[in-house]
Write a protein that holds these residues in place. Structure first.
Motif, PDB file in Angstrom:
ATOM      1  N   GLN A 127       0.820  -1.209   0.000  1.00  0.00           N
ATOM      2  CA  GLN A 127       0.000   0.000   0.000  1.00  0.00           C
ATOM      3  C   GLN A 127       0.857   1.263   0.000  1.00  0.00           C
ATOM      4  O   GLN A 127       0.542   2.242  -0.686  1.00  0.00           O
ATOM      5  CB  GLN A 127      -0.929   0.012   1.214  1.00  0.00           C
ATOM      6  N   LEU A 175       0.269   3.722  -3.156  1.00  0.00           N
ATOM      7  CA  LEU A 175      -0.318   5.042  -2.941  1.00  0.00           C
ATOM      8  C   LEU A 175       0.668   6.182  -3.205  1.00  0.00           C
ATOM      9  O   LEU A 175       0.256   7.327  -3.382  1.00  0.00           O
ATOM     10  CB  LEU A 175      -0.857   5.151  -1.515  1.00  0.00           C
ATOM     11  N   PRO A 178      -5.232   7.793  -5.206  1.00  0.00           N
ATOM     12  CA  PRO A 178      -6.215   7.112  -4.348  1.00  0.00           C
ATOM     13  C   PRO A 178      -7.581   7.742  -4.449  1.00  0.00           C
ATOM     14  O   PRO A 178      -7.717   8.967  -4.551  1.00  0.00           O
ATOM     15  CB  PRO A 178      -5.619   7.287  -2.945  1.00  0.00           C
ATOM     16  N   TYR A 238      -6.537  10.663   2.699  1.00  0.00           N
ATOM     17  CA  TYR A 238      -6.168  10.711   1.287  1.00  0.00           C
ATOM     18  C   TYR A 238      -5.538  12.054   0.928  1.00  0.00           C
ATOM     19  O   TYR A 238      -4.664  12.127   0.061  1.00  0.00           O
ATOM     20  CB  TYR A 238      -7.393  10.401   0.424  1.00  0.00           C
ATOM     21  N   ILE A 261      -1.925  11.577   2.001  1.00  0.00           N
ATOM     22  CA  ILE A 261      -1.208  10.751   1.038  1.00  0.00           C
ATOM     23  C   ILE A 261      -0.857  11.579  -0.198  1.00  0.00           C
ATOM     24  O   ILE A 261       0.275  11.528  -0.705  1.00  0.00           O
ATOM     25  CB  ILE A 261      -2.055   9.529   0.624  1.00  0.00           C
ATOM     26  N   LYS A 277       3.113  12.853  -1.823  1.00  0.00           N
ATOM     27  CA  LYS A 277       3.605  12.265  -3.067  1.00  0.00           C
ATOM     28  C   LYS A 277       4.895  12.910  -3.551  1.00  0.00           C
ATOM     29  O   LYS A 277       5.750  12.256  -4.145  1.00  0.00           O
ATOM     30  CB  LYS A 277       2.540  12.364  -4.160  1.00  0.00           C
TER      31      LYS A 277
END
Length: 256
Positions: free
Chosen positions: A178, A182, A187, A208, A211, A215
């Motif tokens: 995961q 992700l 997501p 989310y 996340i 990135k």
């Protein structure tokens, strides 16, 4: 909060000096007030300690079973990103986001953060010792509180290991997959109004958002390299074995 239902301590097999042992040999005398912290200093570095992180989380619940059945709290585990963010490790239940701490590369700031969160079990990456001088009394505070320390490698294998941890169930591979998925996927947030009788991060839009925000920490090359490291640890069934070394707490504090 999926770790509550995803994992159990029976999913981890420990070899100590090459002989079958127990999870208690890795974290002796774990109690219900213990807190685990890991220092991460390279992209996806925490994946090299996947089984150690997950084992610590299960011991958090085993120490006080009501945490699974009644309160259903997140485990008291903390990731210290040392120098900058090195990719979101939130799928391991480093959540809420405050449990993934992003710090400047300053050993005094790092030890302050470890002390602020009351860490009692510490994992540090295998790096050369440094002549680090910490702020007055901060090192004494850490030595008074931290029960044990472990050296890990972002590759998943240290030289001259004292013990290894093998995940004997495919579910022990879910979280590292995961993390990597992700890191560069998009997501999908839960639809508006989606709820659960037990609030979990997977139905929380802020999870989310976090996340997505993280990135930029890593590149596709970082992800590919971390994936190769994971594959090198896996057997024919895709189950990984990682190796570690015990380290004195005093020594651990000189590794950053």
């Amino acid at each position: 909060m999926h770790m509550i239902n995803l994992l159990s301590s029976a999913m981890f097999e420990v070899l100590l000096d090459g002989h079958p042992s127990s999870i208690e040999a890795v974290f002796p005398d774990w109690g219900d007030s213990d807190r685990f912290g890991i220092v991460i200093d390279e992209p996806f570095g925490g994946l090299g300690a996947t089984q150690l992180i997950q084992m610590a989380a299960t011991m958090f619940y085993d120490a006080k079973p009501s945490r699974r059945a009644e309160r259903k709290v997140y485990p008291e585990i903390y990731a210290f990103n040392y120098g900058r963010g090195f990719g979101a490790h939130a799928p391991f239940d480093f959540w809420p986001a405050r449990r993934e701490v992003i710090l400047e590369k300053n050993h005094c700031v790092l030890l302050d953060a470890i002390n602020d969160r009351g860490i009692t079990r510490l994992a540090v990456p295998d790096r050369p010792r440094r002549d680090s001088v910490h702020r007055p009394k901060e090192e004494d505070a850490a030595l008074d509180r931290i029960v044990s320390a472990v050296l890990y490698s972002p590759t998943g294998r240290v030289d001259a290991p004292d013990f290894s941890i093998h995940g004997n169930d495919q579910r022990t591979e879910f979280n590292p997959k995961q993390v990597l998925r992700l890191a560069h996927a998009s997501p999908q947030k839960p639809p508006p109004g989606n709820s659960s009788s037990t609030p979990v991060k997977e139905v929380d839009t802020s999870y989310y958002d976090w996340i997505e925000h993280r990135k930029s920490d890593t590149t596709i090359h970082d992800r590919e390299r971390a994936s190769l490291h994971r594959k090198a640890l896996q057997d024919d069934q895709g189950l990984s074995t990682e190796s570690y070394r015990f380290i004195a707490v005093e020594d651990a504090l000189k590794r950053f």
